[in-house]
Write an enzyme that holds these catalytic residues in place. Structure first.
Site, short mmCIF file in Angstrom:
data_model
loop_
_atom_site.label_atom_id
_atom_site.label_comp_id
_atom_site.label_asym_id
_atom_site.label_seq_id
_atom_site.Cartn_x
_atom_site.Cartn_y
_atom_site.Cartn_z
N LYS A 240 0.59 -1.80 -0.27
CA LYS A 240 -0.02 -0.12 -0.08
C LYS A 240 0.62 1.46 -0.33
CE LYS A 240 1.19 1.33 4.63
NZ LYS A 240 1.58 2.69 4.93
N GLY B 236 9.86 -0.74 4.73
CA GLY B 236 9.86 0.56 3.50
C GLY B 236 8.17 1.45 4.02
N GLY C 111 3.77 -1.67 3.70
CA GLY C 111 2.41 -2.66 4.84
C GLY C 111 2.91 -4.16 4.82
N GLY C 112 3.84 -4.48 4.17
CA GLY C 112 4.29 -5.54 3.92
C GLY C 112 3.77 -6.90 5.03
N ASP D 250 -2.10 -1.80 10.63
CA ASP D 250 -2.40 -1.32 9.48
C ASP D 250 -3.31 -2.00 9.11
OD1 ASP D 250 -1.54 1.32 8.79
OD2 ASP D 250 0.72 -0.12 7.71
C1 LIG Z 1 2.41 4.42 9.41
C2 LIG Z 1 1.49 3.84 9.11
C3 LIG Z 1 0.19 4.53 8.54
O1 LIG Z 1 0.36 3.29 7.43
O2 LIG Z 1 1.98 2.95 8.28
P1 LIG Z 1 3.59 2.08 8.28
O3 LIG Z 1 4.55 3.10 7.95
O4 LIG Z 1 4.26 1.22 9.07
O5 LIG Z 1 3.94 1.53 7.01
C4 LIG Z 1 0.87 3.25 10.40
O6 LIG Z 1 -0.21 4.05 11.10
C5 LIG Z 1 1.60 1.99 11.27
O7 LIG Z 1 0.51 0.61 11.52
P2 LIG Z 1 1.57 -0.83 12.41
O8 LIG Z 1 1.97 -1.02 11.24
O9 LIG Z 1 0.47 -1.83 11.79
O10 LIG Z 1 1.86 -0.15 13.83
P3 LIG Z 1 0.97 -1.18 14.81
O11 LIG Z 1 2.05 -2.83 14.75
O12 LIG Z 1 -0.20 -1.51 15.37
O13 LIG Z 1 1.95 -0.05 15.88
C6 LIG Z 1 3.07 -0.04 16.27
C7 LIG Z 1 3.48 1.38 16.99
O14 LIG Z 1 3.34 2.06 16.29
C8 LIG Z 1 2.75 3.09 16.88
N1 LIG Z 1 1.83 3.75 16.37
C9 LIG Z 1 1.30 2.92 15.41
C10 LIG Z 1 0.11 3.18 14.87
C11 LIG Z 1 -1.03 4.67 15.33
N2 LIG Z 1 -1.96 4.77 15.19
N3 LIG Z 1 0.13 5.07 16.29
C12 LIG Z 1 1.07 4.79 17.32
O15 LIG Z 1 1.74 5.53 17.99
C13 LIG Z 1 2.58 2.55 18.42
O16 LIG Z 1 3.86 3.10 18.97
C14 LIG Z 1 3.00 0.93 18.40
O17 LIG Z 1 3.56 0.34 19.27
N1 LIG Z 2 5.12 -10.90 6.93
C1 LIG Z 2 6.37 -10.37 7.47
N2 LIG Z 2 6.72 -9.57 6.54
C2 LIG Z 2 7.58 -8.67 6.35
N3 LIG Z 2 7.88 -8.09 7.86
C3 LIG Z 2 7.49 -8.65 8.87
C4 LIG Z 2 6.38 -9.68 8.43
N4 LIG Z 2 6.24 -10.39 9.85
C5 LIG Z 2 6.49 -9.04 10.69
N5 LIG Z 2 7.14 -9.09 9.91
C6 LIG Z 2 8.46 -7.55 10.84
O1 LIG Z 2 7.82 -5.75 11.09
C7 LIG Z 2 8.81 -4.88 10.64
C8 LIG Z 2 8.56 -4.59 9.04
O2 LIG Z 2 6.92 -3.56 8.63
P1 LIG Z 2 6.80 -3.69 7.49
O3 LIG Z 2 5.49 -4.61 7.18
O4 LIG Z 2 7.35 -3.98 6.27
O5 LIG Z 2 7.36 -2.11 7.00
P2 LIG Z 2 5.90 -1.23 7.63
O6 LIG Z 2 5.60 -1.51 8.31
O7 LIG Z 2 7.39 0.42 7.13
O8 LIG Z 2 5.66 -1.48 6.11
C9 LIG Z 2 9.64 -5.51 10.41
O9 LIG Z 2 10.14 -5.76 11.72
C10 LIG Z 2 9.16 -7.03 10.25
O10 LIG Z 2 10.56 -8.02 11.14
#
Ligand SMILES: C[C@@](CO)(OP(=O)(O)O)[C@H](O)COP(=O)(O)OP(=O)(O)OC[C@H]1O[C@@H](n2ccc(N)nc2=O)[C@H](O)[C@@H]1O
Ligand SMILES: Nc1ncnc2c1ncn2[C@@H]1O[C@H](COP(=O)(O)OP(=O)(O)O)[C@@H](O)[C@H]1O
Length: 300
Positions: free
Chosen positions: A8, A95, A98-99, A134
């Site tokens: 995403k 990255g 959202g992998g 996410d």
């Molecule tokens: C920032 C975003 C935007 O789409 O994407 P990514 O960069 O990860 O792809 C997401 O909110 C990432 O979602 P996700 O990666 O599922 O986060 P979670 O595992 O729920 O939370 C990881 C940590 O990020 C912080 N967290 C996450 C989501 C949120 N709305 N507020 C937060 O403060 C919290 O500290 C939490 O402990």
């Molecule tokens: N199936 C999976 N694929 C990739 N990373 C994973 C998976 N399960 C857990 N992780 C952990 O999630 C973190 C990265 O998350 P990822 O979804 O790839 O990136 P982002 O949160 O930046 O979108 C890493 O710490 C990785 O070790």
């Protein structure tokens, strides 16, 4: 069963405050891509799940979101079934694409289908919400506005056809960006975007998308914070704007970035920029937004 697990990008992301539970409240427009991982799921007779992945560095233990999804599936359905997962990984880890979250939802849907759909759509949503902020968005299969910490979803199918007209170029700078660290930094700084202002900006962006012009309103508060640490982003976006490509931003908490373009000829210019700035460390991927006709199950 073979499934496609899409990446995403966040076309808009405002962080509007910190909640009592420590999470941040977001306003984000997210869309799935035709680029992603493949996940094969087979039910097995053993007492535990198995996970294989072609990419070194992806955890294969209980911290993998696929195995977490399998545990949640058993708990929610009450079924004692186990699975073999084979993951072909293309989405860069850490990255902002959202992998992991996409893989978890893909696994959840696949296991549910293999077992005759014991979980309802609401059940799947509840489990996805527990697995990560996410995760729920990957149950929508199209553009979606995300609020709360990511669990309040408003599908935006009216944008799908307009987004399909865009070429999407993903920049992977080749380093891992930690979501937890960036949100921690955000909390330390304590500066948030006013919610009313963010809502108004997003409305403008969605209107612009439907007019075929939307570069100027793109926003990512986490990206802005990341750019204070890595000067590379400001340089990249300034150079892109110079060659007429203003529809660009960091996705999620980085490290990935994206550029939307209309012309085939833009690809070469972007590839040159990528080589020049990343010096062979990262790479560029060309894709498009996931369309209504794309099939998530590639083979039953
Ligand atoms: C920032 C975003 C935007 O789409 O994407 P990514 O960069 O990860 O792809 C997401 O909110 C990432 O979602 P996700 O990666 O599922 O986060 P979670 O595992 O729920 O939370 C990881 C940590 O990020 C912080 N967290 C996450 C989501 C949120 N709305 N507020 C937060 O403060 C919290 O500290 C939490 O402990
Ligand atoms: N199936 C999976 N694929 C990739 N990373 C994973 C998976 N399960 C857990 N992780 C952990 O999630 C973190 C990265 O998350 P990822 O979804 O790839 O990136 P982002 O949160 O930046 O979108 C890493 O710490 C990785 O070790």
């Amino acid at each position: 069963m073979k499934l496609f697990s899409p990446a995403k990008i966040n076309l808009f992301l405002a962080v509007t405050g910190r909640r009592p539970d420590g999470y941040h409240s977001l306003l984000s427009l997210v869309a799935p891509l035709a680029f992603g991982d493949d996940l094969e799921i087979v039910e097995c007779s053993g007492e535990s799940d198995q996970l294989r992945c072609d990419q070194p560095g992806i955890p294969l233990d209980g911290s993998n979101l696929i195995l977490k999804a399998a545990n949640s599936f058993r708990r929610k359905s009450g079924l004692d079934r186990h699975f073999e997962f084979t993951l072909t990984k293309r989405i860069p880890s850490g990255g902002g694409f959202g992998g992991g979250s996409s893989n978890a939802v893909c696994a959840l849907r696949g296991m549910n289908q293999l077992c005759g759909n014991p979980l309802s759509a609401d059940d799947l949503f509840e489990v996805a919400e527990e697995l990560g902020s996410d995760c729920p968005l990957f149950l929508v299969d199209g553009p979606v506005v995300m609020r709360g910490r990511g669990e309040k979803l408003q599908p935006a199918p009216e944008l799908a056809d307009f987004l399909q007209e865009r070429r999407v170029h993903l920049f992977n700078p080749g380093f891992f960006s930690s979501t937890v660290d960036l949100f921690r930094k955000m909390a330390e700084r304590g500066k948030y975007t006013a919610s009313d202002f963010a809502e108004k900006q997003l409305e403008d962006l969605m209107r612009s998308i439907q007019k075929g012009d939307f570069g100027w309103t793109m926003r990512n508060d986490l990206g802005k914070l990341l750019a204070t640490k890595y000067l590379f982003y400001d340089t990249l976006f300034a150079l892109l704007r110079k060659i007429g490509l203003s529809e660009c931003a960091v996705t999620g908490s980085g490290s990935g970035a994206f550029v939307l373009s209309r012309r085939e000829s833009d690809r070469k210019k972007m590839a040159d920029l990528c080589d020049q700035l990343l010096d062979g460390e990262g790479f560029m991927i060309e894709t498009r937004f996931l369309g209504n006709k794309d099939r998530l199950v590639t083979q039953p």
